[in-house]
Design an enzyme around this catalytic site. Sequence first.
Site, mmCIF file in Angstrom:
data_model
loop_
_atom_site.group_PDB
_atom_site.id
_atom_site.type_symbol
_atom_site.label_atom_id
_atom_site.label_comp_id
_atom_site.label_asym_id
_atom_site.label_seq_id
_atom_site.Cartn_x
_atom_site.Cartn_y
_atom_site.Cartn_z
ATOM 1 C CG HIS A 158 43.798 40.538 37.996
ATOM 2 N ND1 HIS A 158 43.579 41.895 38.046
ATOM 3 C CD2 HIS A 158 44.536 40.248 39.088
ATOM 4 C CE1 HIS A 158 44.158 42.397 39.128
ATOM 5 N NE2 HIS A 158 44.742 41.400 39.775
ATOM 6 N NE ARG B 79 45.678 46.835 40.327
ATOM 7 C CZ ARG B 79 45.794 45.753 41.101
ATOM 8 N NH1 ARG B 79 46.457 44.691 40.679
ATOM 9 N NH2 ARG B 79 45.238 45.724 42.306
ATOM 10 C CD GLU C 84 42.677 43.440 34.988
ATOM 11 O OE1 GLU C 84 41.977 43.065 35.948
ATOM 12 O OE2 GLU C 84 43.909 43.403 34.995
HETATM 13 C C1 8YV Z 1 43.894 40.580 44.033
HETATM 14 C C2 8YV Z 1 45.714 42.173 43.260
HETATM 15 O O1 8YV Z 1 43.393 39.367 43.655
HETATM 16 O O2 8YV Z 1 45.901 42.442 45.601
HETATM 17 C C3 8YV Z 1 46.003 42.940 44.506
HETATM 18 O O3 8YV Z 1 46.363 44.119 44.373
HETATM 19 O O4 8YV Z 1 46.002 42.609 42.231
HETATM 20 C C4 8YV Z 1 45.063 40.848 43.167
HETATM 21 O O5 8YV Z 1 46.040 39.881 43.138
HETATM 22 C C5 8YV Z 1 42.837 41.626 43.914
HETATM 23 O O6 8YV Z 1 43.332 42.899 44.072
HETATM 24 C C6 8YV Z 1 41.745 41.428 44.917
HETATM 25 O O7 8YV Z 1 41.015 42.617 45.106
#
Ligand code: 8YV
Length: 328
Positions: free
Chosen positions: A290, A243, A272
């Site tokens: 992302h 993140r 983002e």
């Molecule tokens: C997902 C992610 O694509 O799962 C996670 O926490 O960061 C991502 O890879 C995204 O969160 C989908 O909501």
Amino acid sequence: MAKKKPVVIVTRKLPDPIETRMMELFDARLNRDDAPMSQADLIAAAKEADVLVPTVTDRIDSSVLSQAGPNLRLVANFGTGVDHIDLSTARARGVTVTNTPGVLTEDTADMTMALMLALPRRLVEGEKRVRSGDWKGWSPTAMLGHRIWGKRLGIIGMGRIGTAVARRARGFGLAIHYHNRRRIDSKIEKELEATYWESLDQMLAHVDIVSINCPHTPATFHLLSARRLKLMHKDSYIVNTSRGEVVDENALTRLLAAGEIAGAGLDVFEHEPAVNPKLLELDNVVLLPHMGSATIEGRVDMGEKVIINIKTFADGHNPPDRVIETMF
Ligand code: 8YV
């Protein structure tokens, strides 16, 4: 009499097989055109739904949760990270939260490795050179990067993804160092020949590549602060597939621009989809939208997990991926 199907509101477009199955099992309200929902849309959804299925792009904050209707009992997140959901308000209101751990581990670890290789080996620059028509042919001194074999990798957050990164990195000849809330199982530590650093500061000063693989929580916000980033040596690289909020993006940008850090591979950003414009001007970065877990297989597996969580919950059982606040 047949049981009424739960009203399940899904905030974004999901893979077709998942949406089809959701329509069969639930009174599913889908977002066919994938337009992100506003806070007002989310509040309206929370008022109507029995189950809300958000993604990382939805802010399920206290305002959304406190205006939810009495039927909202489950937030079944499509994704592993839950930093966009106010877990304590959910708990206080008796709303269960689930996520989708495990199924995007390998894909995210692959993308971490891709960024780790792309930076020192100047992958994006090389590709651009060929496309630009500027390439005059091979030369012994052209496109020289840096070897990664034999370098030291420092992993921040040795959970599922961090461990999967370590396994891959070993194959690339990197020595594994890690910082984690807790020391990992000694068998795995041995298998990976991993060195545990209780002090993040000391590890940062010691390694050549830093990989961020911890979740974003109040405790990890700006974990890589300006002070800590300055501890990295000037030939080191940083990769973030976790993140954006874990790193002070402004400080990182300044250090990259000043050549105090050699490069950064970023799949995630602090605000983002906005990206610091100064970051966009730098050559020593690889920036991705992302997409660490963006494989069709992964997305279908995530959807399957969401369905299982909803179905189990609706049938009166404890859903397998229930999120407990202390896990994060
Ligand atoms: C997902 C992610 O694509 O799962 C996670 O926490 O960061 C991502 O890879 C995204 O969160 C989908 O909501």
